[in-house]
Write a protein that holds these residues in place. Structure first.
Motif, PDB file in Angstrom:
ATOM      1  N   ILE A  70       6.554  93.995  75.598  1.00 59.21           N
ATOM      2  CA  ILE A  70       6.475  95.160  74.713  1.00 59.21           C
ATOM      3  C   ILE A  70       6.139  94.730  73.292  1.00 59.21           C
ATOM      4  CG2 ILE A  70       7.834  97.004  73.640  1.00 59.21           C
ATOM      5  CD1 ILE A  70       9.380  97.191  76.320  1.00 59.21           C
ATOM      6  N   THR A  71       6.821  93.704  72.796  1.00 65.57           N
ATOM      7  CA  THR A  71       6.619  93.256  71.413  1.00 65.57           C
ATOM      8  C   THR A  71       5.405  92.353  71.243  1.00 65.57           C
ATOM      9  OG1 THR A  71       8.063  91.327  71.722  1.00 65.57           O
ATOM     10  CG2 THR A  71       9.097  93.384  70.999  1.00 65.57           C
ATOM     11  N   ARG A  72       4.963  91.726  72.359  1.00 67.62           N
ATOM     12  CA  ARG A  72       3.818  90.808  72.371  1.00 67.62           C
ATOM     13  C   ARG A  72       4.059  89.568  71.524  1.00 67.62           C
ATOM     14  NH1 ARG A  72      -1.537  94.492  73.055  1.00 67.62           N
ATOM     15  NH2 ARG A  72      -2.359  92.436  73.530  1.00 67.62           N
ATOM     16  N   ARG A  73       5.299  89.235  71.296  1.00 68.72           N
ATOM     17  CA  ARG A  73       5.639  88.046  70.516  1.00 68.72           C
ATOM     18  C   ARG A  73       6.824  87.343  71.187  1.00 68.72           C
ATOM     19  NH1 ARG A  73       1.564  89.417  68.719  1.00 68.72           N
ATOM     20  NH2 ARG A  73       0.883  89.628  66.552  1.00 68.72           N
ATOM     21  N   VAL A  97      13.071  98.871  80.782  1.00 62.88           N
ATOM     22  CA  VAL A  97      12.255  97.944  79.992  1.00 62.88           C
ATOM     23  C   VAL A  97      10.961  97.593  80.728  1.00 62.88           C
ATOM     24  CG1 VAL A  97      12.140  95.567  79.152  1.00 62.88           C
ATOM     25  CG2 VAL A  97      14.130  96.973  78.625  1.00 62.88           C
ATOM     26  N   LEU A  98      11.043  97.372  82.028  1.00 57.73           N
ATOM     27  CA  LEU A  98       9.843  97.016  82.796  1.00 57.73           C
ATOM     28  C   LEU A  98       8.863  98.188  82.874  1.00 57.73           C
ATOM     29  CD1 LEU A  98      11.288  94.835  85.710  1.00 57.73           C
ATOM     30  CD2 LEU A  98      10.158  94.082  83.604  1.00 57.73           C
ATOM     31  N   ILE A  99       9.377  99.412  83.001  1.00 56.95           N
ATOM     32  CA  ILE A  99       8.496 100.586  83.033  1.00 56.95           C
ATOM     33  C   ILE A  99       7.786 100.755  81.696  1.00 56.95           C
ATOM     34  CG2 ILE A  99       8.466 103.115  83.120  1.00 56.95           C
ATOM     35  CD1 ILE A  99      10.619 102.978  85.259  1.00 56.95           C
ATOM     36  N   VAL A 100       8.526 100.626  80.605  1.00 55.53           N
ATOM     37  CA  VAL A 100       7.912 100.766  79.273  1.00 55.53           C
ATOM     38  C   VAL A 100       6.872  99.671  79.044  1.00 55.53           C
ATOM     39  CG1 VAL A 100       8.349 100.642  76.784  1.00 55.53           C
ATOM     40  CG2 VAL A 100       9.904 101.931  78.267  1.00 55.53           C
ATOM     41  N   SER A 101       7.180  98.444  79.440  1.00 51.24           N
ATOM     42  CA  SER A 101       6.223  97.340  79.250  1.00 51.24           C
ATOM     43  C   SER A 101       4.956  97.576  80.058  1.00 51.24           C
ATOM     44  CB  SER A 101       6.866  96.008  79.645  1.00 51.24           C
ATOM     45  OG  SER A 101       7.156  95.955  81.027  1.00 51.24           O
ATOM     46  N   ILE A 118       3.698 100.557  80.951  1.00 52.32           N
ATOM     47  CA  ILE A 118       2.954 101.655  80.304  1.00 52.32           C
ATOM     48  C   ILE A 118       2.197 101.147  79.083  1.00 52.32           C
ATOM     49  CG2 ILE A 118       3.211 103.815  79.034  1.00 52.32           C
ATOM     50  CD1 ILE A 118       5.584 104.460  80.871  1.00 52.32           C
ATOM     51  N   LEU A 119       2.861 100.362  78.246  1.00 57.59           N
ATOM     52  CA  LEU A 119       2.217  99.867  77.026  1.00 57.59           C
ATOM     53  C   LEU A 119       1.112  98.866  77.339  1.00 57.59           C
ATOM     54  CD1 LEU A 119       5.268  99.418  74.630  1.00 57.59           C
ATOM     55  CD2 LEU A 119       3.602 101.276  74.689  1.00 57.59           C
ATOM     56  N   MET A 120       1.323  98.024  78.333  1.00 54.64           N
ATOM     57  CA  MET A 120       0.289  97.054  78.683  1.00 54.64           C
ATOM     58  C   MET A 120      -0.966  97.742  79.211  1.00 54.64           C
ATOM     59  SD  MET A 120       0.952  93.814  78.133  1.00 54.64           S
ATOM     60  CE  MET A 120       0.031  92.905  79.344  1.00 54.64           C
ATOM     61  N   LYS A 121      -0.824  98.882  79.854  1.00 55.05           N
ATOM     62  CA  LYS A 121      -1.979  99.607  80.377  1.00 55.05           C
ATOM     63  C   LYS A 121      -2.781 100.277  79.263  1.00 55.05           C
ATOM     64  CE  LYS A 121      -1.622 102.024  84.136  1.00 55.05           C
ATOM     65  NZ  LYS A 121      -1.143 103.003  85.147  1.00 55.05           N
ATOM     66  N   ARG A 122      -2.121 100.534  78.117  1.00 52.47           N
ATOM     67  CA  ARG A 122      -2.788 101.269  77.046  1.00 52.47           C
ATOM     68  C   ARG A 122      -3.343 100.358  75.938  1.00 52.47           C
ATOM     69  NH1 ARG A 122       1.177 106.504  75.971  1.00 52.47           N
ATOM     70  NH2 ARG A 122       0.870 107.511  78.016  1.00 52.47           N
ATOM     71  N   ARG A 123      -2.796  99.172  75.817  1.00 48.48           N
ATOM     72  CA  ARG A 123      -3.217  98.295  74.723  1.00 48.48           C
ATOM     73  C   ARG A 123      -4.465  97.520  75.074  1.00 48.48           C
ATOM     74  NH1 ARG A 123       2.771  95.832  73.366  1.00 48.48           N
ATOM     75  NH2 ARG A 123       3.442  97.424  71.874  1.00 48.48           N
ATOM     76  N   ASP A 124      -5.082  96.947  74.027  1.00 47.64           N
ATOM     77  CA  ASP A 124      -6.255  96.103  74.289  1.00 47.64           C
ATOM     78  C   ASP A 124      -5.818  94.767  74.835  1.00 47.64           C
ATOM     79  OD1 ASP A 124      -5.494  94.379  72.173  1.00 47.64           O
ATOM     80  OD2 ASP A 124      -6.551  95.622  70.715  1.00 47.64           O
ATOM     81  N   ALA A 125      -6.765  93.964  75.231  1.00 47.09           N
ATOM     82  CA  ALA A 125      -6.476  92.711  75.924  1.00 47.09           C
ATOM     83  C   ALA A 125      -6.456  91.516  74.975  1.00 47.09           C
ATOM     84  CB  ALA A 125      -7.484  92.471  77.029  1.00 47.09           C
ATOM     85  N   ARG A 126      -5.956  91.730  73.764  1.00 49.37           N
ATOM     86  CA  ARG A 126      -5.878  90.608  72.823  1.00 49.37           C
ATOM     87  C   ARG A 126      -4.447  90.122  72.676  1.00 49.37           C
ATOM     88  NH1 ARG A 126      -8.755  92.983  67.650  1.00 49.37           N
ATOM     89  NH2 ARG A 126      -7.491  94.746  68.275  1.00 49.37           N
ATOM     90  N   THR A 167      16.773  87.804  82.688  1.00 51.05           N
ATOM     91  CA  THR A 167      15.475  87.160  82.503  1.00 51.05           C
ATOM     92  C   THR A 167      14.361  88.197  82.491  1.00 51.05           C
ATOM     93  OG1 THR A 167      16.250  85.161  83.625  1.00 51.05           O
ATOM     94  CG2 THR A 167      13.870  85.432  83.422  1.00 51.05           C
ATOM     95  N   LEU A 168      14.421  89.164  83.401  1.00 51.94           N
ATOM     96  CA  LEU A 168      13.391  90.202  83.468  1.00 51.94           C
ATOM     97  C   LEU A 168      13.457  91.145  82.271  1.00 51.94           C
ATOM     98  CD1 LEU A 168      13.365  91.166  87.258  1.00 51.94           C
ATOM     99  CD2 LEU A 168      11.738  89.728  86.005  1.00 51.94           C
ATOM    100  N   ILE A 169      14.662  91.438  81.787  1.00 49.43           N
ATOM    101  CA  ILE A 169      14.778  92.278  80.591  1.00 49.43           C
ATOM    102  C   ILE A 169      14.120  91.583  79.407  1.00 49.43           C
ATOM    103  CG2 ILE A 169      16.422  93.208  78.907  1.00 49.43           C
ATOM    104  CD1 ILE A 169      18.336  93.726  81.276  1.00 49.43           C
ATOM    105  N   SER A 170      14.369  90.285  79.265  1.00 43.99           N
ATOM    106  CA  SER A 170      13.734  89.519  78.195  1.00 43.99           C
ATOM    107  C   SER A 170      12.218  89.476  78.361  1.00 43.99           C
ATOM    108  CB  SER A 170      14.298  88.091  78.178  1.00 43.99           C
ATOM    109  OG  SER A 170      13.672  87.308  77.190  1.00 43.99           O
ATOM    110  N   LEU A 171      11.756  89.314  79.602  1.00 42.26           N
ATOM    111  CA  LEU A 171      10.325  89.317  79.883  1.00 42.26           C
ATOM    112  C   LEU A 171       9.716  90.650  79.476  1.00 42.26           C
ATOM    113  CD1 LEU A 171       8.336  87.853  82.733  1.00 42.26           C
ATOM    114  CD2 LEU A 171       8.299  90.338  82.588  1.00 42.26           C
ATOM    115  N   GLY A 172      10.377  91.759  79.848  1.00 39.61           N
ATOM    116  CA  GLY A 172       9.868  93.085  79.512  1.00 39.61           C
ATOM    117  C   GLY A 172       9.827  93.327  78.017  1.00 39.61           C
TER     118      GLY A 172
END
Length: 269
Positions: free
Chosen positions: A181-184, A255-259, A261-269, A172-177
């Motif tokens: 990451i994909t935002r979809r 997967v959780l670490i990558v998600s 990192i990416l969430m900290k760098r992307r905009d909030a849309r 479940t957490l891998i899927s969440l991560g």
């Protein structure tokens, strides 16, 4: 906002999502269905039990005790491959109608928000996992009550059920991560569905088992279903129990670490 308050907020968000409740009922229904068929199948095989503790399955003699432990694991694994739906829906809620921006107004720290979401998802999935554990124990009781009731106190039963709960939470957490990451939501489901398809079809394992061993669903199968002392029924395993558990844990952490990192760098849309 404190971490406890953030976790409470994320948990409240999860249990107020209609899609989460729909998927939860599907997961519980699938769990009951697979446990029922696993239990009745084992009872049918038990009718062929001989004096050496062997019974017949797939036209071969198998030690009944080992088959019992394997049956417990498969009864959790088989419906467990639907749990990525839960992780994808929980994560995907952040990207629907700009929900991420609203969440960041309540919890300005993205790191805190992601950690809180992960912990809330663990708690929710653990709740379903505990229900699965209860179903497993009840099913196991009816499987062995007229045969060998004391087997329920075997450490192997606890190990199989505990391993199954770990699998449910991890997948479940891998899927969440992946969805974060994909935002979809749909893309997260499709990617996890691809992993499931690769494992079930043995598309990679048939020519490169060492590669297959590093895919998450195959790792979970190697970890949860493998019984070295029992002849393999179905497709061969691509790694040991230990390696399967390690690979599953590495996927979870990576997967959780990558998600994060990416969430900290992307905009909030």
């Amino acid at each position: 906002m404190s971490m406890i308050a953030a976790i409470r907020s994320e948990f409240t968000k999860i249990i107020t999502l209609r899609s989460v409740w729909i998927i939860t009922f599907i997961l519980l229904g699938a769990g009951l269905l697979f446990h029922y068929f696993s239990g009745t199948g084992f009872l049918g095989n038990l009718k062929t039990l001989d004096g050496n503790g062997m019974h017949w399955e797939y036209r071969r003699p198998i030690k009944a005790e080992l088959d019992f432990f394997s049956t417990i694991g498969s009864a959790i694994f088989n419906p467990g491959i639907l749990f990525p739906l839960l992780g994808a829906v929980i994560a995907g809620a952040e990207f629907q109608s700009g929900q991420l921006g609203i969440s960041l107004l309540a919890v300005p720290s993205r790191k805190q928000m992601i950690i809180s979401k992960v912990i809330a998802t663990i708690l929710y999935t653990l709740g379903i996992g505990i229900v699965y554990a209860i179903i497993s124990l009840v099913t196991a009781y009816f499987m062995v009550k007229d045969w060998q009731l004391d087997i329920l106190s075997s450490p192997e039963v606890f190990i199989r059920i505990s391993g199954g709960i770990f699998f449910l939470v991890a997948i479940t957490l891998i899927s969440l991560g992946i969805t974060l990451i994909t935002r979809r939501t749909l893309l997260g489901i499709l990617i996890m569905g691809g992993f499931i398809g690769v494992t079930m079809s043995q598309a990679i394992a048939s020519f490169a088992p060492a590669v297959d061993a590093w895919t998450p669903i195959s790792a979970a199968r190697n970890f949860l279903l493998q019984e070295p002392a029992m002849p393999v029924i179905g497709p061969p395993f691509s790694s040991s129990n230990l390696m399967g558990g390690m690979v599953l844990a590495l996927w979870l952490i990576g997967v959780l670490i990558v998600s994060l990192i990416l969430m900290k760098r992307r905009d909030a849309r």
